[in-house]
Design a protein around this motif. Structure first.
Motif, PDB file in Angstrom:
ATOM      1  N   THR A 257       0.839  -1.196   0.000  1.00 25.57           N
ATOM      2  CA  THR A 257       0.000   0.000   0.000  1.00 25.57           C
ATOM      3  C   THR A 257       0.877   1.251   0.000  1.00 25.57           C
ATOM      4  N   PRO A 258       0.586   2.240  -0.832  1.00 25.98           N
ATOM      5  CA  PRO A 258       1.372   3.485  -0.821  1.00 25.98           C
ATOM      6  C   PRO A 258       1.357   4.128   0.559  1.00 25.98           C
ATOM      7  N   LEU A 259       2.477   4.718   0.934  1.00 28.38           N
ATOM      8  CA  LEU A 259       2.569   5.328   2.260  1.00 28.38           C
ATOM      9  C   LEU A 259       1.473   6.367   2.480  1.00 28.38           C
ATOM     10  N   SER A 260       1.139   7.104   1.429  1.00 36.15           N
ATOM     11  CA  SER A 260       0.109   8.136   1.572  1.00 36.15           C
ATOM     12  C   SER A 260      -1.235   7.530   1.958  1.00 36.15           C
ATOM     13  N   GLU A 261      -1.535   6.326   1.451  1.00 41.15           N
ATOM     14  CA  GLU A 261      -2.794   5.668   1.782  1.00 41.15           C
ATOM     15  C   GLU A 261      -2.775   5.096   3.201  1.00 41.15           C
ATOM     16  N   ILE A 262      -1.603   4.640   3.650  1.00 40.55           N
ATOM     17  CA  ILE A 262      -1.499   4.169   5.033  1.00 40.55           C
ATOM     18  C   ILE A 262      -1.722   5.337   5.986  1.00 40.55           C
TER      19      ILE A 262
END
Length: 446
Positions: A257-262
């Protein structure tokens, strides 16, 4: 004692007695040895806390979600008295306001540090591990002093801590001493110089005030979790929610998962691929949404690195095939009918979910959903029985919810529809049985 001719039973009794005495001395020294040490010099006069230190303490108390346990519903903030149920009985949280009789009004920063770092009250009494002092022992002295400074700015509330209702001998000081000797060792944070500053900050928050392993670590028969860095998942006792394995991508998705989504999930409770409910929803509601973006990113970096470096188990294709093949025609038909009647309008004919006009997820897709595919179906049963409600956050103020079906659907209906979700649209997970549903309904209905 060892003279010739001593009866074997008497010899065994002497050996057992000596062993018990040695164990008792070891446990006593492990838990009270520091109290028997020579007294320390009197501390220097307390330095008045600065505004910056007080603000830092307020922020850290949010990071630790202190309000959740130390506030009764409708009660004064942080005045304690909330009952925390455990498999061994009830524990009541303590009063953290500066009331001199029932709170922290007579405590010193050293007393508070002793509670955080050693799990011991100002009087020396051993605290129950419902207070996660294995995690608060990670916290630095400066941060402990800051939290204490902020707590001292609160309005004092006279509210005595109710007596715990733990089953004997749990909760007695000797029993707690033995438990601590077996399972507790202070874990002050040690920076990993091979990692970035962000990674270390994330590790500090996750292992310390975030106390993530308190939920995301399996517990043994005596209620002890793994080390503060253990994120291997487990069933949370009493509340009956399964905390996913954060190091296994099939359960958490953190590795890809992209860090921005986490960060978005931690801050708002919802992302394009996941939504929080149950205990994690409360953590987002009361704690994570209030943290700085930089700290959320640091936590995401740390968690993702743990997932990326962990060995990912290969799926057991044969087992999955067998689980899908064992679903009877009757269960399949019943599940499809319940889905059409109860779920299709929101989650779609093919489990594709529903998005708002702005493109945000209103109702999550069920096809390929990690929460649907978890080997342990406990969370799915909870959601259907008691409804699914994400946290209302500044970034997601009006989350869509799912109504409870506890009074509408029988155990066979719930088992059938959940089996339908787990075996349709390419999903390959095990069947849910009426017995599994009934057990959760029975426990939560007590």
């Amino acid at each position: 004692m060892n003279r010739p001719g001593m009866h074997p039973l008497r010899r065994a009794a002497w050996v057992s007695l000596i062993s018990l005495l040695v164990l008792a001395v070891a446990v006593a020294w492990d838990n009270w040895g520091d109290l028997l040490a020579p007294p320390k010099p009197a501390p220097a006069a307390a330095v008045k806390a600065t505004e910056a230190q007080i603000e830092q303490g307020r922020y850290l108390a949010l990071a630790g979600n202190c309000m959740a346990c130390h506030t009764t519903r409708g009660g004064a903030p942080l005045a304690g008295g909330r009952r925390i149920d455990t498999p061994f009985g009830g524990v009541y949280s303590s009063n953290l306001t500066p009331d001199p009789e029932t709170g922290l009004g007579r405590w010193t920063p050293q007393d508070f540090w002793q509670a955080m770092h050693r799990g011991r009250s100002a009087s020396g009494r051993l605290l129950t591990p419902a207070f996660p002092y294995n995690h608060t022992s990670v916290v630095t002295r400066d941060d402990s002093d800051a939290i204490f400074a902020w707590l001292n700015t609160l309005t004092p509330v006279a509210q005595a801590q109710p007596a715990h209702t733990l089953t004997w001998p749990f909760g007695t000081q000797p029993a707690l001493a033995v438990w601590r000797s077996l399972f507790f060792e202070p874990s002050p944070f040690k920076e990993n110089k091979a990692e970035s500053a962000e990674w270390n900050r994330g590790a500090y928050l996750v292992q310390g005030l975030g106390h993530c392993a308190a939920c995301h670590s399996p517990r043994n028969a005596l209620g002890a979790t793994g080390p503060v860095h253990d994120l291997s998942g487990g069933l949370m006792p009493v509340v009956n929610w399964y905390a996913p394995n954060l190091t296994q991508d099939a359960e958490s998705g953190l590795a890809i998962t992209p860090l921005s989504e986490i960060v978005r999930l931690l801050r708002t409770g919802a992302s394009d691929t996941a939504q929080t409910n149950g205990p994690m929803g409360e953590v987002v509601q009361h704690s994570l949404q209030h943290l700085k973006e930089a700290d959320l990113l640091a936590m995401a970096i740390y968690l993702q690195s743990r997932a990326q470096r962990a060995t990912q188990p290969a799926p057991d294709a044969a087992k999955l095939a067998r689980s899908s093949a064992t679903v009877s025609a009757q269960v399949a038909t019943q599940g499809a009918k319940v889905y059409e009647r109860q779920c299709l309008q929101c989650h779609g004919e093919q489990g594709e979910g529903l998005k708002t006009a702005a493109g945000e997820v209103a109702y999550p897709a069920l096809a390929g959903n990690r929460a649907v595919l978890l080997q342990d179906p406990t969370n799915l049963v909870q959601l259907v029985l008691y409804g699914g409600y994400g946290p209302a956050t500044q970034g997601h103020p009006r989350p869509f919810g799912m109504p409870p079906a506890v009074l509408e659907l029988h155990d066979h209906d719930i088992a059938a529809v959940l089996t339908h979700l787990r075996t349709q649209w390419g999903n390959r997970a095990g069947e849910v049985t009426p017995l599994q549903v009934n057990r959760i309904r029975a426990v939560q209905g007590r």
